[in-house]
Design an enzyme around this catalytic site. Structure first.
Site, short mmCIF file in Angstrom:
data_model
loop_
_atom_site.label_atom_id
_atom_site.label_comp_id
_atom_site.label_asym_id
_atom_site.label_seq_id
_atom_site.Cartn_x
_atom_site.Cartn_y
_atom_site.Cartn_z
N CYS A 1 38.33 115.70 101.51
CA CYS A 1 38.53 115.53 100.07
C CYS A 1 37.50 116.33 99.27
O CYS A 1 37.54 116.36 98.05
CB CYS A 1 38.45 114.06 99.69
SG CYS A 1 39.64 113.04 100.56
N ASP B 1 34.20 115.71 99.11
CA ASP B 1 33.04 114.92 98.66
C ASP B 1 32.57 114.00 99.78
O ASP B 1 33.37 113.21 100.29
CB ASP B 1 33.44 113.95 97.52
CG ASP B 1 33.71 114.65 96.21
OD1 ASP B 1 32.83 115.37 95.76
OD2 ASP B 1 34.81 114.45 95.65
N CYS C 1 30.78 118.71 94.71
CA CYS C 1 30.60 119.55 93.54
C CYS C 1 29.31 119.16 92.83
O CYS C 1 28.65 118.18 93.20
CB CYS C 1 31.80 119.39 92.61
SG CYS C 1 31.99 117.72 92.00
N CYS D 1 33.62 111.26 90.91
CA CYS D 1 32.27 111.43 91.48
C CYS D 1 31.42 110.20 91.17
O CYS D 1 30.63 109.76 92.01
CB CYS D 1 31.59 112.66 90.89
SG CYS D 1 32.46 114.18 91.27
#
Lengths: 133, 410
Positions: free
Chosen positions: A37, A39, A63, A106
């Site tokens: 994914c 992350d 990211c 996030c």
């Protein structure tokens, strides 16, 4: 897409990068997300005898928003009790870093990472307590 | 310009597959056609019209020369997206009652894939060929897919993400032998590699102006005259462009596009040789400084201006944030608004986790050797910094197989 100063600062100067020994009884490790994914967050806490988080470390694959979110929560959880730490909401993280809407996940991941680390610590200590009885 | 000039607000451009800067010689050639030579090229009865028409026909000549075609076979469009739509929908509509099968490939640009999807809605059968690990189609797959219902094969010349060159001559021969039309989306190929529609048996070819140092908003479709390929137009009107594309031609854009083709024909060879050197310097430089990086797509059958590299254990978007003084792309710029990894890389069999770590580095006419060295320094520094932050890098160093962990997909 313009990122906030706070976000960029955490990305460029991440706080509390590192690892703790997972086997130590006074630590808890949360590993959340998935490489597929894009992350993965690893958040670790070190808890004092009176139940205060005295140190936190992180490593993150993701990211800039994911890196900044995890860096931020390592700062936030320090000095907190376990209950106070798990009270941290993803919306607080998103607000502090001014995350754009596509990056809200996030902050959710960072919240999950705290919960997972606390859970891991509790599990470890309860097993230890059981063994002592 | 020396390397030290590059900053976040004045970044080094390394995204030549997204677009190219318009060459100053092109802009100069265009200039008079906005102002003093402003005539409508379709005005048949005065000097203004003739002057514009002459300029358009000279441009058409330059475009046709670059691909080994006749000027009469060049139809100007707004760009390669329109040319791809016109080629596929136009041919499908004209011949659809006799043949209803289209063959294309999974790594095509979205404008080909979406056009094929639309034709499926209209009842056409579409075969999407898979690609090999190197990004190239298997010619045996193509042969096997052709039936007596196959109308057209559409395979791109050069892939926009990984820069690989498909075996056009071989595909063209197979199509000709089977009496099937061959269309190629050559947006990333024209002006970069030698193309010859005769030698390669290409029946239709889409071209983009802005991918080859010409202006945005102009492109062309090559439509073969012998043997003749017929199209139903998408845009109806005054019957310009041999009735295949109505609408007043934008003379300045056409002139610029023609100039870009003229320059490309003259300079392509030397430019390709120079860029091949830069491509090698960049790839070798990065490999030397960063362990465990992987090139996506074939290295040999590839345009010199492209590298697509997976920097394992470092997420591409996170990496881009650290190199804001470089204008690069993670996956395709067209899809970077979504968080999905590139469908092109997935089609090569690149694992999702590696697909997330890829950057596309595009080199071109104005790239210098200093730029290459600067990019190597910046990328390697940032990848190595982010690996220190990466739990996956830690695991790999400790010998933990990342696939052995049960990840919670979110």
């Amino acid at each position: 897409m313009a990122y906030s100063k706070e976000l960029i600062d955490h990305y460029e100067n991440p706080r509390n990068v590192g690892s703790m020994d997972e086997k130590d009884g006074d630590t808890g490790t949360g590993l959340v997300g998935a490489p597929a994914c894009g992350d993965v967050m690893k958040l670790q806490i070190k808890v004092s005898a009176d139940g205060i988080i005295e140190d936190a470390k992180f490593k993150t694959f993701g990211c800039g928003s994911a890196i900044a979110s995890s860096s931020l929560v390592t700062e936030w959880v320090k000095g907190k009790t376990l209950d106070e730490a798990t009270d941290i909401k993803n919306t607080d993280i998103a607000e502090e870093l001014a995350l754009p809407p596509v990056k809200i996940h996030c902050s959710i991941l960072a919240e999950d990472a705290i919960k997972a680390a606390v859970e891991d610590y509790k599990e470890k200590t309860s097993v230890k307590d059981d063994a002592a009885e | 310009m020396t390397a030290t000039h590059w900053t976040q607000n004045n970044p080094l451009y390394l995204d030549y597959q997204a677009t190219t800067p318009t060459d100053k010689r092109v802009v100069e050639a265009m200039a008079p056609y906005w102002t003093e030579k402003f005539g409508n090229p379709h005005s048949r009865n005065h000097h203004f019209g003739w002057e514009a028409e002459d300029a358009v026909e000279i441009a058409r000549e330059h475009v046709s020369q670059l691909i080994g075609a006749s000027p009469k076979e060049v139809i100007f469009t707004s760009g390669a997206t329109e040319a791809n739509n016109l080629a596929l929908k136009g041919v499908a509509k004209f011949y659809g009652d006799k043949k209803n099968h289209i063959i294309t490939c999974v790594t095509e640009h979205k404008c080909v894939l979406e056009t094929c999807r639309a034709l499926q809605q209209d009842g056409f059968d579409v075969t999407y060929l898979h690609v090999k690990e190197n990004g190239l189609i298997d010619l045996d797959d193509l042969k096997a897919a052709i039936t007596d219902k196959t109308l057209i094969v559409s395979i791109m010349a050069v892939n926009n993400e990984i820069g690989v060159i498909q075996p056009l001559k071989e595909i063209g021969q197979i199509c000709r032998d089977n009496k099937v039309f061959f269309h190629t989306d050559a947006a990333q190929a024209v002006g970069k590699i030698t193309l010859d529609v005769e030698d390669m048996n290409i029946d239709l070819m889409s071209i983009s102006g802005h991918k080859m140092y010409g202006p945005m908003g102009i492109g062309a479709l090559f439509v073969r005259r012998r043997p003749r390929v017929r199209l139903v137009p998408l845009i109806h009107g005054g019957g310009q462009e041999r009735g295949m594309r109505s609408g007043t031609l934008p003379t300045p854009l056409v002139v610029g596009f023609g100039k870009a083709c003229e320059i490309a024909l003259k300079e392509m060879g030397a430019e390709a040789a120079r860029l091949r050197g830069f491509q090698e310097r960049l790839f070798e430089g990065l490999k030397e400084r960063i362990p465990e990086i992987y090139l996506n797509g074939d290295l040999e059958s590839r345009i010199p201006g492209n590298l697509n590299i997976s920097f394992s254990y470092v997420e591409g978007e996170g990496l881009m944030m650290g190199i804001k003084d470089l204008g690069v792309s993670s996956g395709s710029a067209c899809t970077s608004a979504s968080l999905e990894p590139s469908y092109v890389l997935r089609a090569l069999g690149v694992e999702e986790e590696l697909a997330h770590t890829s950057l596309r580095l595009g080199l071109g006419r104005f790239t210098t050797e200093d730029d290459i060295d600067y990019a190597i320094e910046r990328i390697s520094k940032e990848v190595n910094r982010l690996r220190e932050l990466s739990p996956l890098w830690d695991m790999a160093q400790a010998g933990v197989d990342i696939k052995s962990i049960k990840w919670a997909e979110h």
